[in-house]
Motif scaffolding. Sequence first.
Motif, PDB file in Angstrom:
ATOM      1  N   TYR A 187       0.855  -1.180   0.000  1.00 29.26           N
ATOM      2  CA  TYR A 187       0.000   0.000   0.000  1.00 29.26           C
ATOM      3  C   TYR A 187       0.897   1.238   0.000  1.00 29.26           C
ATOM      4  N   PRO A 188       0.534   2.277  -0.739  1.00 30.81           N
ATOM      5  CA  PRO A 188      -0.659   2.470  -1.577  1.00 30.81           C
ATOM      6  C   PRO A 188      -0.372   2.225  -3.050  1.00 30.81           C
ATOM      7  N   CYS A 189       0.566   1.347  -3.328  1.00 29.70           N
ATOM      8  CA  CYS A 189       1.043   1.177  -4.700  1.00 29.70           C
ATOM      9  C   CYS A 189       0.311   0.030  -5.386  1.00 29.70           C
ATOM     10  N   SER A 190       0.976  -0.610  -6.309  1.00 30.03           N
ATOM     11  CA  SER A 190       0.435  -1.710  -7.097  1.00 30.03           C
ATOM     12  C   SER A 190       1.638  -2.445  -7.669  1.00 30.03           C
ATOM     13  N   SER A 191       1.413  -3.288  -8.662  1.00 31.17           N
ATOM     14  CA  SER A 191       2.545  -3.968  -9.309  1.00 31.17           C
ATOM     15  C   SER A 191       3.543  -2.985  -9.900  1.00 31.17           C
ATOM     16  N   PHE A 192       3.140  -1.729 -10.043  1.00 38.32           N
ATOM     17  CA  PHE A 192       4.038  -0.678 -10.539  1.00 38.32           C
ATOM     18  C   PHE A 192       5.310  -0.587  -9.707  1.00 38.32           C
ATOM     19  N   GLN A 193       5.242  -0.923  -8.420  1.00 36.34           N
ATOM     20  CA  GLN A 193       6.416  -0.805  -7.575  1.00 36.34           C
ATOM     21  C   GLN A 193       7.536  -1.757  -7.991  1.00 36.34           C
ATOM     22  N   PHE A 194       7.210  -2.797  -8.751  1.00 30.90           N
ATOM     23  CA  PHE A 194       8.215  -3.778  -9.176  1.00 30.90           C
ATOM     24  C   PHE A 194       8.682  -3.574 -10.616  1.00 30.90           C
ATOM     25  N   ARG A 195       8.301  -2.450 -11.224  1.00 36.65           N
ATOM     26  CA  ARG A 195       8.531  -2.235 -12.663  1.00 36.65           C
ATOM     27  C   ARG A 195      10.009  -2.299 -13.035  1.00 36.65           C
ATOM     28  N   ALA A 196      10.927  -1.851 -12.154  1.00 37.73           N
ATOM     29  CA  ALA A 196      12.357  -1.862 -12.456  1.00 37.73           C
ATOM     30  C   ALA A 196      13.034  -3.131 -11.944  1.00 37.73           C
ATOM     31  N   PHE A 197      12.522  -3.683 -10.863  1.00 40.45           N
ATOM     32  CA  PHE A 197      13.104  -4.901 -10.295  1.00 40.45           C
ATOM     33  C   PHE A 197      12.911  -6.092 -11.220  1.00 40.45           C
ATOM     34  N   MET A 198      11.751  -6.178 -11.847  1.00 42.88           N
ATOM     35  CA  MET A 198      11.416  -7.365 -12.641  1.00 42.88           C
ATOM     36  C   MET A 198      12.360  -7.587 -13.821  1.00 42.88           C
ATOM     37  N   PRO A 199      12.597  -6.607 -14.687  1.00 47.03           N
ATOM     38  CA  PRO A 199      13.493  -6.880 -15.820  1.00 47.03           C
ATOM     39  C   PRO A 199      14.929  -7.149 -15.401  1.00 47.03           C
ATOM     40  N   ALA A 200      15.327  -6.659 -14.225  1.00 46.72           N
ATOM     41  CA  ALA A 200      16.700  -6.855 -13.765  1.00 46.72           C
ATOM     42  C   ALA A 200      16.984  -8.306 -13.386  1.00 46.72           C
ATOM     43  N   LEU A 201      15.932  -9.103 -13.168  1.00 47.95           N
ATOM     44  CA  LEU A 201      16.108 -10.519 -12.825  1.00 47.95           C
ATOM     45  C   LEU A 201      15.547 -11.456 -13.884  1.00 47.95           C
ATOM     46  N   ALA A 202      14.960 -10.895 -14.925  1.00 48.89           N
ATOM     47  CA  ALA A 202      14.179 -11.705 -15.860  1.00 48.89           C
ATOM     48  C   ALA A 202      15.014 -12.524 -16.829  1.00 48.89           C
ATOM     49  N   ASP A 203      16.340 -12.423 -16.768  1.00 45.53           N
ATOM     50  CA  ASP A 203      17.153 -13.311 -17.595  1.00 45.53           C
ATOM     51  C   ASP A 203      17.199 -14.726 -17.032  1.00 45.53           C
ATOM     52  N   ARG A 204      16.952 -14.853 -15.696  1.00 44.68           N
ATOM     53  CA  ARG A 204      17.092 -16.161 -15.053  1.00 44.68           C
ATOM     54  C   ARG A 204      15.845 -16.620 -14.304  1.00 44.68           C
ATOM     55  N   TRP A 205      14.904 -15.719 -14.090  1.00 42.23           N
ATOM     56  CA  TRP A 205      13.702 -16.061 -13.337  1.00 42.23           C
ATOM     57  C   TRP A 205      12.471 -15.508 -14.033  1.00 42.23           C
ATOM     58  N   ARG A 206      11.333 -16.110 -13.762  1.00 46.24           N
ATOM     59  CA  ARG A 206      10.053 -15.619 -14.259  1.00 46.24           C
ATOM     60  C   ARG A 206       9.365 -14.879 -13.112  1.00 46.24           C
ATOM     61  N   LEU A 207       9.104 -13.615 -13.306  1.00 47.43           N
ATOM     62  CA  LEU A 207       8.547 -12.776 -12.255  1.00 47.43           C
ATOM     63  C   LEU A 207       7.111 -12.398 -12.582  1.00 47.43           C
TER      64      LEU A 207
END
Length: 299
Positions: free
Chosen positions: A35-55
């Motif tokens: 709170y008070p955010c949404s999945s938007f809070q992970f917008r930068a974290f997700m691509p930084a790990l997406a070479d090895r994990w599915r987020l």
Amino acid sequence: MPAVLHKSLDLDGVRVFYREAGPPGAPVILLPHGYPCSSFQFRAFMPALADRWRLLAPDYPGFGYSDTPPPSDFDYTFDGYADLLDRFAQALGLTRYALYLHDYGSQIGLRLAIKAPERVAALIIQNGDIYEDTLGPRYRTLQEYWAKPSPAGRRKLSEAVSEEGFQDEFIGEVAEHLVERIPPDLWNLSWPLMRTPQRREIMVGLMEGLKENLGWFPRYQAWLREHRPPTLIVWGPQDGFMPEAAARAYLRDLPDAELHLLDGGHWALETNLDEVVTLARRFLERVYPWPVAPSAPPR
């Protein structure tokens, strides 16, 4: 960087928006937001790990871009959101995942962990409180209301669900040198999505429901002691709700957890992204790797 995809699915008539990044066959990281955010809070974290994990990061009903069905059709409580997260995982065929626990997501994610412990491969905990004796001073208004509910007290909670209240949530406590790292998009984009009367009432109801969460704290702690999942704790101590002591308290039940205190606050993915990504990658490569490394990043 790998792309973040923006999708939605229908869960019993409720459209749930979610972000996804990473190869379909990679180990999964499930990211329930705060709170008070949404999945938007992970917008930068997700691509930084997406070479090895599915987020995968869904928006809860009443948040972000997901539907807001009437209360007669959806249970706007932490139990209801945990059930929604479970149905989301089942709809996508997720049988194993690491959980990123932050803010409200810690309450929702740990309820899911208790319900389906066999699915939990690891935990990353970032400013998510489950120890009543370490609650910070900013809980005082809530605690006063819980002890003696009144219309005036409820109005104080309602006043916090505002553009000014959201801004204070994001930048009200961090050191001055960190404020400029936090984009004003966080409150300027979050508030328009929250300002309908129904959504504002949902937010106030969740604040009231935090009192019931205190009864869940011993259950969370017992689950951690019993299952001892591999755990990384990355924490911004500049947090009036969840100070440093709230991070260290996890070591009571997870003495083998890896703990890192950052120069940041509640929204460490805004101020300390590179540190969190580095620590998360190192941790996940050790405890939750892809059995066969991909030959190339997904396109």
